[in-house]
Enzyme design. Sequence first.
Site, mmCIF file in Angstrom:
data_model
loop_
_atom_site.group_PDB
_atom_site.id
_atom_site.type_symbol
_atom_site.label_atom_id
_atom_site.label_comp_id
_atom_site.label_asym_id
_atom_site.label_seq_id
_atom_site.Cartn_x
_atom_site.Cartn_y
_atom_site.Cartn_z
ATOM 1 N N HIS A 1 0.838 -1.196 0.000
ATOM 2 C CA HIS A 1 0.000 0.000 0.000
ATOM 3 C C HIS A 1 0.872 1.244 0.000
ATOM 4 O O HIS A 1 1.893 1.312 0.671
ATOM 5 C CB HIS A 1 -0.937 -0.009 1.210
ATOM 6 N N ASN B 1 3.082 -11.814 -10.292
ATOM 7 C CA ASN B 1 2.054 -12.523 -9.533
ATOM 8 C C ASN B 1 0.672 -12.482 -10.188
ATOM 9 O O ASN B 1 0.405 -11.639 -11.032
ATOM 10 C CB ASN B 1 1.986 -11.928 -8.125
ATOM 11 N N LYS B 2 -0.171 -13.366 -9.731
ATOM 12 C CA LYS B 2 -1.588 -13.482 -10.106
ATOM 13 C C LYS B 2 -1.800 -14.030 -11.517
ATOM 14 O O LYS B 2 -2.774 -13.695 -12.183
ATOM 15 C CB LYS B 2 -2.331 -12.159 -9.917
ATOM 16 N N ASP C 1 -2.849 -16.808 -12.091
ATOM 17 C CA ASP C 1 -4.096 -17.586 -11.998
ATOM 18 C C ASP C 1 -5.316 -16.758 -12.411
ATOM 19 O O ASP C 1 -6.386 -17.309 -12.650
ATOM 20 C CB ASP C 1 -4.295 -18.132 -10.583
ATOM 21 N N ARG C 2 -5.161 -15.441 -12.521
ATOM 22 C CA ARG C 2 -6.273 -14.568 -12.916
ATOM 23 C C ARG C 2 -6.344 -14.363 -14.436
ATOM 24 O O ARG C 2 -7.252 -13.708 -14.924
ATOM 25 C CB ARG C 2 -6.145 -13.216 -12.218
#
Length: 174
Positions: A17, A67-68, A70-71
């Site tokens: 963040h 990353n991600k 899998d999306r």
Amino acid sequence: MPELKIPGMLIIDTPGHESFSNLRSRGSSLCDMAILVVDIMHGLEQQTIESLNLLKSRRTPFIIALNKIDRLYEWKVMNKVPVEEALKKQKKITRDEFEDRSKQTILQIAENGLNAKLFYDNPDFKTYISVVPVSGISGDGMADLLSLACDLSQKNARTAACLQECSGSYGYGG
């Protein structure tokens, strides 16, 4: 498989963040090696660029975890095989989306002054930052990421030991 000789590995996960800028700065000053996590769906965000600049300024070796995966559209989980093999076994539409998104991220990295390649296409690990496609949810690519991290840590540990031995001092030859 070669034997690993790593004196120890401490993993510090700094928040992504944007309000945690100071914490990322402290975390980057403590590390000998880093894994910078980039969301394949969003590419480089402002806090990622900030972390990239911190690592560059401290000359910290690092790997990029893309990353991600899998999306990606119709991604089929294959966490028991190397990610390069898993990518080859995906449907064409999934492979095409991966190609587009990974190339866009690598272009963004180049726009920030660094050369990067997918780790399995990397001809020179000193010239190019390795990008490892992963999924934190399904585990795809995690074995590849950990293997590369251990290899990088081991190489840096040998360099540090050599510098220490050559200079007769502790730390990184200081």
